[in-house]
Design an enzyme around this catalytic site. Structure first.
Site, PDB file in Angstrom:
ATOM      1  N   TYR A 158       0.953  -1.257   0.032  1.00 41.29           N
ATOM      2  CA  TYR A 158      -0.158   0.176  -0.126  1.00 41.29           C
ATOM      3  C   TYR A 158       0.909   1.541  -0.032  1.00 41.29           C
ATOM      4  CZ  TYR A 158      -3.607   3.205   1.571  1.00 41.29           C
ATOM      5  OH  TYR A 158      -4.595   4.165   1.859  1.00 41.29           O
ATOM      6  N   ALA A 160       3.978   1.469  -1.020  1.00 38.54           N
ATOM      7  CA  ALA A 160       4.516   1.896  -2.220  1.00 38.54           C
ATOM      8  C   ALA A 160       3.817   2.276  -3.476  1.00 38.54           C
ATOM      9  CB  ALA A 160       5.220   0.225  -2.708  1.00 38.54           C
ATOM     10  N   SER A 161       2.440   1.693  -3.266  1.00 41.79           N
ATOM     11  CA  SER A 161       1.520   2.270  -4.263  1.00 41.79           C
ATOM     12  C   SER A 161       1.213   3.687  -4.158  1.00 41.79           C
ATOM     13  CB  SER A 161       0.166   1.302  -4.336  1.00 41.79           C
ATOM     14  OG  SER A 161      -0.571   1.566  -3.212  1.00 41.79           O
TER      15      SER A 161
HETATM   16  N1  LIG Z   1      -9.704   5.984   5.109  1.00 46.50           N
HETATM   17  C1  LIG Z   1      -8.674   6.506   5.357  1.00 46.50           C
HETATM   18  O1  LIG Z   1      -8.337   6.735   6.492  1.00 46.50           O
HETATM   19  C2  LIG Z   1      -7.623   6.762   4.165  1.00 46.50           C
HETATM   20  C3  LIG Z   1      -6.294   7.180   4.753  1.00 46.50           C
HETATM   21  C4  LIG Z   1      -5.502   7.624   3.661  1.00 46.50           C
HETATM   22  C5  LIG Z   1      -5.908   7.209   2.182  1.00 46.50           C
HETATM   23  N2  LIG Z   1      -7.139   6.845   1.863  1.00 46.50           N
HETATM   24  C6  LIG Z   1      -7.355   6.631   0.434  1.00 46.50           C
HETATM   25  O2  LIG Z   1      -8.649   7.152   0.343  1.00 46.50           O
HETATM   26  C7  LIG Z   1      -9.377   6.258  -0.916  1.00 46.50           C
HETATM   27  C8  LIG Z   1     -10.865   6.139  -0.356  1.00 46.50           C
HETATM   28  O3  LIG Z   1     -10.564   5.256   0.830  1.00 46.50           O
HETATM   29  P1  LIG Z   1     -11.847   4.818   1.572  1.00 46.50           P
HETATM   30  O4  LIG Z   1     -11.529   4.363   2.991  1.00 46.50           O
HETATM   31  O5  LIG Z   1     -13.088   5.616   1.557  1.00 46.50           O
HETATM   32  O6  LIG Z   1     -12.059   3.242   0.993  1.00 46.50           O
HETATM   33  P2  LIG Z   1     -13.450   2.325   0.823  1.00 46.50           P
HETATM   34  O7  LIG Z   1     -12.853   0.703   0.827  1.00 46.50           O
HETATM   35  O8  LIG Z   1     -14.451   2.896   1.872  1.00 46.50           O
HETATM   36  O9  LIG Z   1     -13.914   2.616  -0.538  1.00 46.50           O
HETATM   37  C9  LIG Z   1     -13.146   2.508  -1.649  1.00 46.50           C
HETATM   38  C10 LIG Z   1     -14.383   2.684  -3.045  1.00 46.50           C
HETATM   39  O10 LIG Z   1     -13.528   2.184  -4.018  1.00 46.50           O
HETATM   40  C11 LIG Z   1     -14.161   1.240  -4.874  1.00 46.50           C
HETATM   41  N3  LIG Z   1     -13.248   0.380  -5.582  1.00 46.50           N
HETATM   42  C12 LIG Z   1     -12.328  -0.574  -4.878  1.00 46.50           C
HETATM   43  N4  LIG Z   1     -11.485  -1.120  -5.749  1.00 46.50           N
HETATM   44  C13 LIG Z   1     -11.859  -0.513  -7.077  1.00 46.50           C
HETATM   45  C14 LIG Z   1     -11.752  -0.963  -8.513  1.00 46.50           C
HETATM   46  N5  LIG Z   1     -10.950  -1.932  -8.624  1.00 46.50           N
HETATM   47  N6  LIG Z   1     -12.621  -0.554  -9.580  1.00 46.50           N
HETATM   48  C15 LIG Z   1     -13.458   0.514  -8.938  1.00 46.50           C
HETATM   49  N7  LIG Z   1     -13.686   0.751  -7.803  1.00 46.50           N
HETATM   50  C16 LIG Z   1     -13.271   0.325  -6.927  1.00 46.50           C
HETATM   51  C17 LIG Z   1     -14.950   0.565  -3.655  1.00 46.50           C
HETATM   52  O11 LIG Z   1     -16.101  -0.335  -4.163  1.00 46.50           O
HETATM   53  C18 LIG Z   1     -15.406   1.347  -2.685  1.00 46.50           C
HETATM   54  O12 LIG Z   1     -16.743   2.152  -3.098  1.00 46.50           O
HETATM   55  C19 LIG Z   1      -8.319   5.304  -1.163  1.00 46.50           C
HETATM   56  O13 LIG Z   1      -7.653   5.444  -2.208  1.00 46.50           O
HETATM   57  C20 LIG Z   1      -7.733   5.149  -0.004  1.00 46.50           C
HETATM   58  O14 LIG Z   1      -6.319   4.493  -0.096  1.00 46.50           O
HETATM   59  C21 LIG Z   1      -7.888   6.255   3.010  1.00 46.50           C
END
Ligand SMILES: NC(=O)c1ccc[n+]([C@@H]2O[C@H](COP(=O)([O-])OP(=O)(O)OC[C@H]3O[C@@H](n4cnc5c(N)ncnc54)[C@H](O)[C@@H]3O)[C@@H](O)[C@H]2O)c1
Length: 249
Positions: A158, A160-161
């Protein structure tokens, strides 16, 4: 002019908050998510007059098909309403985690995270840029993470991505600045989501001790920063990664 914004992963979580906030600011959201269209989170987006496109961002064909449908939709709307419908912004929010210590991490967990988080971000940028280079001004905002800057045990894939998302952002910003496409990333710290709610109270307290503001961020905090970056009030910012972490140490 109608300004459309594509939000990947916009059906739930942070993406959902971005979708709803941008709608209330007058943008027309288009959600790309892998959930089935009859999933309740996809279905209830209709209250936001939202075009919902089911696609997997990690597959080039699926992304290309979603963007073709979207482009046809914008062209059709422009024809029938006699008002221009443009792709104002792309928000790369879809992301996944598959955590584990490096020595035990499977190749699949490495590949899955890379495919969605970095390749998916690239594929969506590539499709959006084909449309955006023909427009006077557009925006791309991608969700990175503070772990892409600092690292985090158990998240080699994660972290690295997300570091990749930051590098991709800097590079694309330089490639497309001459076309007036402003490209930035947001690196959130801990944002209150079902994931953080599952942490024990002790862990939550320990994490908050490392945050100057002593609280987790909200999905609204993220949505407001996305809005600022695409609002026209931040047009001298490109190639940047803005840390949204309440002052983490
Ligand atoms: N939640 C946190 O504290 C946090 C912190 C830092 C960064 N982020 C980043 O913010 C973004 C959203 O995080 P979140 O917590 O809301 O995640 P989440 O898992 O609640 O929601 C992710 C959404 O992306 C969709 N999704 C997943 N894989 C997919 C694919 N291959 N194609 C299309 N849709 C896809 C899922 O169906 C879902 O609706 C992510 O990129 C995450 O890495 C989140």
């Amino acid at each position: 002019m109608k300004k459309h914004v594509v939000i990947t992963g916009g059906a739930t979580g942070i993406g959902r908050a971005i979708t709803e906030f941008l709608y209330h600011q007058g943008f027309t959201p288009i959600v790309i998510d892998r959930l089935e269209p009859n999933h309740h989170d996809a279905q209830n987006l209709s209250s936001l007059s939202c075009l919902y496109l089911q696609a997997d961002v990690s597959h080039a064909d699926s992304v290309a098909q979603a963007f073709t449908t979207m482009r046809n939709h914008l062209e059709e709307k422009t024809k029938t309403t006699q008002e221009q419908h443009i792709l104002h912004a792309l928000i790369n929010n879809a992301g996944i985690t598959r955590d584990g210590l490096a020595l035990r991490m499977s190749e699949k967990d490495w590949d899955d995270v890379m495919s969605v988080n970095i390749k998916g971000t690239f594929l969506c940028c590539q499709q959006a840029l084909k449309i955006m280079i023909k427009q006077p001004k557009s925006y791309i905002v991608s969700l990175a993470s503070v772990v892409g800057i600092h690292g985090n045990p158990g998240q080699t894939n994660y972290a690295a991505s997300k570091a990749g998302v930051i590098a991709l952002t800097k590079t694309l910003a330089q490639e497309y600045a001459s076309r007036n496409i402003l490209i930035n990333a947001i690196a959130p710290g801990f944002i209150s989501t079902p994931m953080t709610e599952k942490l024990s109270p002790e862990t939550q307290t320990a994490i908050k001790e490392r945050i100057a503001l002593k609280r987790f961020g909200s999905t609204l905090d993220v949505a407001q920063l996305v809005y600022f970056l695409i609002s026209g009030n931040a047009d001298y910012i490109t190639g940047q990664t803005i840390q949204l972490d309440g002052g983490m140490s």
